[in-house]
Design an enzyme around this catalytic site. Structure first.
Site, short mmCIF file in Angstrom:
data_model
loop_
_atom_site.label_atom_id
_atom_site.label_comp_id
_atom_site.label_asym_id
_atom_site.label_seq_id
_atom_site.Cartn_x
_atom_site.Cartn_y
_atom_site.Cartn_z
N GLU A 1 0.87 -1.18 0.00
CA GLU A 1 0.00 0.00 0.00
C GLU A 1 0.90 1.23 0.00
O GLU A 1 1.73 1.41 0.91
CB GLU A 1 -0.92 0.01 1.22
CG GLU A 1 -2.08 -0.96 1.11
CD GLU A 1 -3.08 -0.82 2.25
OE1 GLU A 1 -2.85 -0.02 3.17
OE2 GLU A 1 -4.09 -1.55 2.22
N ASP B 1 -5.59 9.49 9.58
CA ASP B 1 -4.25 9.08 9.98
C ASP B 1 -3.82 9.75 11.27
O ASP B 1 -4.11 10.92 11.51
CB ASP B 1 -3.24 9.41 8.87
CG ASP B 1 -3.48 8.58 7.63
OD1 ASP B 1 -3.45 7.34 7.75
OD2 ASP B 1 -3.72 9.15 6.54
#
Length: 264
Positions: A49, A60
Site C-alpha cells: 500500500e 491518519d
C-alpha cells in the site's frame, strides 16, 4: 484475474496469509521511495500500500501525518506517485501495488484520467479513505473499467446496509479497521476483531485484511489467525522516521521480514 486476486489465490492455496505494508510516497525523500518499495518486497511483502501524500489526512494519526508533511515539503503530488510506481514496475512485475489516499487529488485529476494513468503506471488497486460506498459508484466504475480494484475500508461501526454496499463494489480485498480512531492508536481486542471478521464473511466474498494498531510480530500473528491479510502502516513509517536515508531500506526490510515470519 488481477494481480491482487492472483496473490491471494496463491497464498490461500499454500495456507498462508498476506502481509500488506504501507509507506507514504515521497517520505522521507522522493528519491528513496522506489528503493523502499523494493525493500518491502525483499522483507516479504505480498501487497504494497503506497500512500498518496495529502495535506489533511483525517484518518491518519500523527506518525503518518508527519510522513505526508515530509513528502509535501518535497512537493510530491499524485502524478509523482504514479511515476514512482512506474519506476518500481521496471524491475518488479509481480507485487501488487495499491494506492491509498484521499479523494481530493483523484477528483481534481478526474476519475477516468486517474484510472487510466494509474493502470498504465502499473497500479493494481485504489483505496480512497474518505469516499464512502454511497458516493463511490462513478469512481469505482472508472477503476473497474481500467482493470483496477476498488478497495474499501470497513470500520467496527459500519452499519450492515453499508457493509452490503461495500460487498457489492469491492474488488481485491477489503480493509477492516480494527479499532475506532486514527492509524497507530489504541490497543487491539483480538477476540473482538475475530468475531467481527467472522460476521463480515457472511457478506464479503473478497479477502479481508486487518489494519490500524498492529505494531509488532505478536499482534500480527494473532490477527493473522482470523484475517486473510495483515496491514501494517504506522509502525513502518515510524521506522523510516527514525532511520537515516542510508539505513532506512535495511531497517525497513528487517522489520517487514520479522512480521512476515510471524504470520507464516
Amino acid at each position: 484475474m488481477s494481480r491482487i486476486a492472483e496473490t491471494f489465490t496463491r497464498l490461500q492455496a499454500a495456507g498462508e496469509k498476506a502481509l500488506i505494508p504501507f509507506i507514504t510516497a515521497g517520505d522521507p525523500d522522493p528519491g528513496l521511495t522506489v528503493s523502499l518499495m523494493h525493500g518491502l518486497v525483499e522483507g516479504g511483502a505480498d501487497v504494497i500500500e503506497l500512500g498518496i501524500p495529502f495535506s489533511d489526512p483525517m484518518a491518519d494519526g500523527p506518525v503518518i501525518q508527519r510522513a505526508s508533511e515530509r513528502a509535501l515539503r518535497h512537493k510530491v503530488g499524485l502524478r509523482n506517485v504514479l511515476d514512482m510506481v512506474r519506476e518500481f514496475r521496471r524491475s518488479n512485475q509481480q507485487t501488487p501495488v495499491v494506492l491509498m489516499g484521499y479523494l481530493n487529488p483523484v477528483h481534481v485529476l478526474g476519475y477516468e484520467v486517474f484510472a487510466q494513468e494509474a493502470a498504465a503506471a502499473g497500479v493494481d488497486g485504489v483505496l480512497t479513505v474518505d469516499c464512502p460506498p454511497e458516493e463511490a459508484a462513478e469512481l469505482s466504475a472508472a477503476l473497474i473499467a481500467a482493470k483496477l480494484d476498488p478497495v474499501f475500508l470497513i470500520a467496527p461501526t459500519t452499519p450492515l446496509a453499508r457493509v452490503k454496499q461495500i460487498a457489492a463494489l469491492a474488488r481485491g480485498y477489503v480493509y477492516y479497521v480494527s479499532l475506532k480512531g486514527v492509524t497507530g492508536a489504541g490497543n487491539l481486542d483480538i477476540d473482538d476483531v475475530a468475531r467481527k471478521i467472522a460476521a463480515l464473511r457472511e457478506f464479503i466474498e473478497v479477502p479481508i485484511g486487518v489494519g490500524f494498531g498492529i505494531r509488532d510480530a505478536e499482534t500480527a500473528r494473532a490477527i493473522s489467525t482470523a484475517a486473510d491479510a495483515v496491514v501494517v502502516g504506522s509502525r513502518l513509517v515510524q521506522e523510516i522516521e527514525a532511520a537515516t536515508p542510508e539505513t532506512a531500506k535495511e531497517q525497513l526490510t528487517r522489520l517487514v521480514a520479522s512480521l512476515k515470519d510471524a504470520i507464516r
